[in-house]
Every structure is written in structure tokens, then in C-alpha cells.
Design a protein around this motif. Structure first.
Motif, PDB file in Angstrom:
ATOM      1  N   GLN A   1       0.820  -1.209   0.000  1.00  0.00           N
ATOM      2  CA  GLN A   1       0.000   0.000   0.000  1.00  0.00           C
ATOM      3  C   GLN A   1       0.856   1.262   0.000  1.00  0.00           C
ATOM      4  O   GLN A   1       0.643   2.178  -0.810  1.00  0.00           O
ATOM      5  CB  GLN A   1      -0.897   0.002   1.234  1.00  0.00           C
ATOM      6  CG  GLN A   1      -1.623   1.324   1.492  1.00  0.00           C
ATOM      7  CD  GLN A   1      -2.131   1.425   2.919  1.00  0.00           C
ATOM      8  OE1 GLN A   1      -2.492   0.408   3.528  1.00  0.00           O
ATOM      9  NE2 GLN A   1      -2.159   2.628   3.466  1.00  0.00           N
ATOM     10  N   LEU A   2       1.815   1.317   0.902  1.00  0.00           N
ATOM     11  CA  LEU A   2       2.594   2.544   1.078  1.00  0.00           C
ATOM     12  C   LEU A   2       3.642   2.738  -0.012  1.00  0.00           C
ATOM     13  O   LEU A   2       3.933   3.870  -0.397  1.00  0.00           O
ATOM     14  CB  LEU A   2       3.260   2.531   2.456  1.00  0.00           C
ATOM     15  CG  LEU A   2       2.290   2.599   3.648  1.00  0.00           C
ATOM     16  CD1 LEU A   2       3.019   2.307   4.949  1.00  0.00           C
ATOM     17  CD2 LEU A   2       1.621   3.967   3.712  1.00  0.00           C
ATOM     18  N   GLN A   3       4.208   1.630  -0.503  1.00  0.00           N
ATOM     19  CA  GLN A   3       5.219   1.729  -1.568  1.00  0.00           C
ATOM     20  C   GLN A   3       4.587   1.839  -2.949  1.00  0.00           C
ATOM     21  O   GLN A   3       5.258   2.232  -3.904  1.00  0.00           O
ATOM     22  CB  GLN A   3       6.129   0.495  -1.546  1.00  0.00           C
ATOM     23  CG  GLN A   3       6.883   0.254  -0.242  1.00  0.00           C
ATOM     24  CD  GLN A   3       8.166   1.056  -0.116  1.00  0.00           C
ATOM     25  OE1 GLN A   3       8.403   1.993  -0.885  1.00  0.00           O
ATOM     26  NE2 GLN A   3       8.986   0.716   0.857  1.00  0.00           N
ATOM     27  N   GLY A   4       3.301   1.466  -3.061  1.00  0.00           N
ATOM     28  CA  GLY A   4       2.647   1.468  -4.366  1.00  0.00           C
ATOM     29  C   GLY A   4       3.092   0.311  -5.239  1.00  0.00           C
ATOM     30  O   GLY A   4       3.126   0.432  -6.470  1.00  0.00           O
ATOM     31  N   TYR A   5       3.396  -0.835  -4.629  1.00  0.00           N
ATOM     32  CA  TYR A   5       3.880  -1.991  -5.367  1.00  0.00           C
ATOM     33  C   TYR A   5       2.744  -2.700  -6.091  1.00  0.00           C
ATOM     34  O   TYR A   5       1.627  -2.814  -5.565  1.00  0.00           O
ATOM     35  CB  TYR A   5       4.528  -2.995  -4.420  1.00  0.00           C
ATOM     36  CG  TYR A   5       5.883  -2.596  -3.868  1.00  0.00           C
ATOM     37  CD1 TYR A   5       6.668  -1.638  -4.490  1.00  0.00           C
ATOM     38  CD2 TYR A   5       6.375  -3.224  -2.727  1.00  0.00           C
ATOM     39  CE1 TYR A   5       7.910  -1.297  -3.980  1.00  0.00           C
ATOM     40  CE2 TYR A   5       7.619  -2.900  -2.214  1.00  0.00           C
ATOM     41  CZ  TYR A   5       8.387  -1.934  -2.839  1.00  0.00           C
ATOM     42  OH  TYR A   5       9.607  -1.608  -2.340  1.00  0.00           O
ATOM     43  N   ASP A   6       3.060  -3.249  -7.268  1.00  0.00           N
ATOM     44  CA  ASP A   6       2.114  -4.137  -7.924  1.00  0.00           C
ATOM     45  C   ASP A   6       2.357  -5.556  -7.407  1.00  0.00           C
ATOM     46  O   ASP A   6       3.270  -5.806  -6.617  1.00  0.00           O
ATOM     47  CB  ASP A   6       2.237  -4.063  -9.449  1.00  0.00           C
ATOM     48  CG  ASP A   6       3.634  -4.398  -9.961  1.00  0.00           C
ATOM     49  OD1 ASP A   6       4.409  -5.081  -9.250  1.00  0.00           O
ATOM     50  OD2 ASP A   6       3.973  -3.981 -11.086  1.00  0.00           O
ATOM     51  N   GLU A   7       1.540  -6.506  -7.851  1.00  0.00           N
ATOM     52  CA  GLU A   7       1.630  -7.869  -7.331  1.00  0.00           C
ATOM     53  C   GLU A   7       2.964  -8.525  -7.661  1.00  0.00           C
ATOM     54  O   GLU A   7       3.515  -9.300  -6.863  1.00  0.00           O
ATOM     55  CB  GLU A   7       0.478  -8.717  -7.882  1.00  0.00           C
ATOM     56  CG  GLU A   7      -0.882  -8.354  -7.310  1.00  0.00           C
ATOM     57  CD  GLU A   7      -0.957  -8.543  -5.804  1.00  0.00           C
ATOM     58  OE1 GLU A   7      -0.283  -9.453  -5.279  1.00  0.00           O
ATOM     59  OE2 GLU A   7      -1.698  -7.779  -5.155  1.00  0.00           O
ATOM     60  N   THR A   8       3.513  -8.215  -8.833  1.00  0.00           N
ATOM     61  CA  THR A   8       4.798  -8.800  -9.219  1.00  0.00           C
ATOM     62  C   THR A   8       5.906  -8.355  -8.278  1.00  0.00           C
ATOM     63  O   THR A   8       6.740  -9.159  -7.843  1.00  0.00           O
ATOM     64  CB  THR A   8       5.155  -8.410 -10.668  1.00  0.00           C
ATOM     65  OG1 THR A   8       4.154  -8.921 -11.553  1.00  0.00           O
ATOM     66  CG2 THR A   8       6.514  -8.969 -11.067  1.00  0.00           C
ATOM     67  N   THR A   9       5.902  -7.075  -7.935  1.00  0.00           N
ATOM     68  CA  THR A   9       6.941  -6.555  -7.041  1.00  0.00           C
ATOM     69  C   THR A   9       6.792  -7.112  -5.638  1.00  0.00           C
ATOM     70  O   THR A   9       7.789  -7.431  -4.969  1.00  0.00           O
ATOM     71  CB  THR A   9       6.888  -5.017  -7.010  1.00  0.00           C
ATOM     72  OG1 THR A   9       7.021  -4.518  -8.347  1.00  0.00           O
ATOM     73  CG2 THR A   9       8.014  -4.448  -6.162  1.00  0.00           C
ATOM     74  N   VAL A  10       5.559  -7.242  -5.165  1.00  0.00           N
ATOM     75  CA  VAL A  10       5.329  -7.826  -3.837  1.00  0.00           C
ATOM     76  C   VAL A  10       5.832  -9.267  -3.801  1.00  0.00           C
ATOM     77  O   VAL A  10       6.429  -9.707  -2.811  1.00  0.00           O
ATOM     78  CB  VAL A  10       3.838  -7.766  -3.458  1.00  0.00           C
ATOM     79  CG1 VAL A  10       3.581  -8.552  -2.179  1.00  0.00           C
ATOM     80  CG2 VAL A  10       3.411  -6.326  -3.277  1.00  0.00           C
ATOM     81  N   THR A  11       5.619 -10.006  -4.874  1.00  0.00           N
ATOM     82  CA  THR A  11       6.111 -11.386  -4.940  1.00  0.00           C
ATOM     83  C   THR A  11       7.630 -11.418  -4.862  1.00  0.00           C
ATOM     84  O   THR A  11       8.209 -12.264  -4.164  1.00  0.00           O
ATOM     85  CB  THR A  11       5.631 -12.062  -6.228  1.00  0.00           C
ATOM     86  OG1 THR A  11       4.198 -12.130  -6.221  1.00  0.00           O
ATOM     87  CG2 THR A  11       6.191 -13.467  -6.355  1.00  0.00           C
TER      88      THR A  11
END
Length: 248
Positions: free
Chosen positions: A131-141
């Protein structure tokens, strides 16, 4: 108390912010982690005297990184062999992300009452970071995969206000040094002391894990972050940068 050496800080950083695929070549270490951060996807030399065959080793390390689907990157610290730097200079590698390592002796810190600590793979911590970094699902993975490789004590720190995550960071303790990363604050709620509350809460945890020194990396152009860390007691220790292929 004398603070650790550059070598001690860098080796603690290797453990606190791990690579997934790691290969040593003398005192040169190659690390790959799916492309999440240059720190975990770069090559660095940890001995200024280990510069033999630097040109061939740069080619070998670069090929190793390309084969793992990441771009060649070298992390250049005061420990880099002069022959390595000369090789990169001659090949026209660009210098980017001039940064500092800040550190301090770790003293007692007060934990913010609305701050929560999570295992680094806890969905609540990863959700706050996303949420705070604005990551998409690929980056979170990619972040999750990197954190799964962590073998030292580590915690995700999240500051809440009215039930909403407003600041977050990651703390890991290696060799008595707590290394902080992924510091982020809600862009609409800056200058409210939230990042400082997160830092103090995480450092409070680190002392309970036996840390006696705190360290972190900050980009040279980030004056606001440097001011925050200075207010907490951190002091500049040394500079480093990254080198990538390309015209100077």
C-alpha cells in the motif's frame, strides 16, 4: 564505543538484506534475487587487495547476472579493489545512486503504542508495504521471495493511526548490527513524526535481539531522510554507489 569497520557493516548488510542466489569469487560476491533492489542483485568486492584479473572477473560476473535474468550491477564501496574501479571506468560503466551509510551506537528507544511488529512474511506487513510503496503484485512477490531467504532475526514494522497503516520499515539484526530498509511513509501524512515513530519502535525491538549498533543506507540526494536519521542519532560513515553498463 568504536563503531564497526566498513567490512563489518558490509558483511552485516549481506546477511540482513540477502540474495537468493549467491556465488563467491575470492572476496567478490555475486548476488541475485529476482531483480528486487540493486543491493540484492549486484556484485561487490570486499577486499581492496583482491583486484587480480579484474577485467575477466567483471565479464564473468556480468554473464552470471544476465543468465539469471537481471542486469549487471556492481556495488562500489571503500572496499572495492582499485583494479575493479579502473576496469569499470575503462569500459564506460555509469555511476548511479550515490549513497551514504549512516550508523550509530544503539541506545534505548521508546516504542510507539500504535506500532505493530510482524514476521517479515506476514500478509499484514506485506500489505502495508504494498500500500505505502505502491507496489504491484509482481513486485510484492519479489519482495516476499527475498524476505523468505532471510536467515537472521528480522521484523516488519508498521505504524498505524486510526487503524490505517501510515509508515513502515524492515529491521534485521546481523552480527550485532540492526540494518533498516524499506522505510516508507504515507505521502499525505509526512512531517508528522511517523517515520521517526517507526524507527524508534523497530530499534526498540532490535535492542531486545541483542543489537548494539544501528545502520542504514540513504541516497545522497534524500535530504529529508538524512535529516530524520540525524535526529535519531545516526551519523555518516562512508559513501558508496552503483555502476551499470553504458556510456558515461
Amino acid at each position: 564505543m568504536a563503531l564497526p569497520t566498513v567490512d563489518a557493516f558490509e558483511r552485516a548488510g549481506l546477511e540482513a538484506w540477502p540474495g537468493i542466489d549467491i556465488k563467491w569469487d575470492g572476496s567478490w560476491v555475486r548476488r541475485a534475487a529476482g531483480g528486487y533492489t540493486k543491493r540484492s542483485n549486484s556484485v561487490q568486492c570486499l577486499d581492496p587487495e583482491d583486484g587480480e584479473d579484474a577485467d575477466l572477473r567483471v565479464i564473468s560476473a556480468s554473464t552470471w547476472m544476465v543468465m539469471r535474468g537481471i542486469k549487471p550491477v556492481f556495488r562500489i564501496t571503500p572496499l572495492a579493489a582499485p583494479e575493479l574501479v579502473e576496469t569499470l571506468d575503462e569500459a564506460g560503466w555509469q555511476e548511479i545512486d550515490h549513497s551514504h551509510l549512516f550508523a550509530m551506537e544503539l541506545e534505548a528507544q521508546e516504542r510507539d503504542p500504535e506500532t505493530k511488529l510482524f514476521p517479515v512474511l506476514d500478509p499484514a506487513f506485506l500489505a502495508a508495504q504494498q500500500q505505502l510503496q505502491g507496489y504491484d503484485e509482481t513486485t510484492v512477490t519479489k519482495l516476499r521471495n527475498l524476505l523468505a531467504a532471510c536467515t537472521v532475526p528480522a521484523t516488519g514494522v508498521v505504524v498505524y493511526r486510526d487503524g490505517t497503516a501510515v509508515a513502515s520499515g524492515l529491521m534485521a539484526v546481523a552480527q550485532g548490527i540492526v540494518v533498516t530498509g524499506n522505510v516508507v511513509t504515507d505521502a499525505t501524512r509526512r512531517r508528522q513524526g511517523l517515520a521517526a515513530a517507526m524507527m524508534r519502535s523497530g530499534l526498540n525491538w532490535a535492542r531486545s535481539e541483542g543489537a548494539t549498533v544501528a545502520a542504514l543506507n540513504v541516497q545522497a540526494g534524500n535530504a529529508a531522510a538524512q535529516a530524520l536519521y540525524a535526529s535519531l542519532g545516526y551519523e555518516h560513515q562512508y559513501d558508496y554507489s552503483y555502476r551499470i553498463p553504458g556510456a558515461r
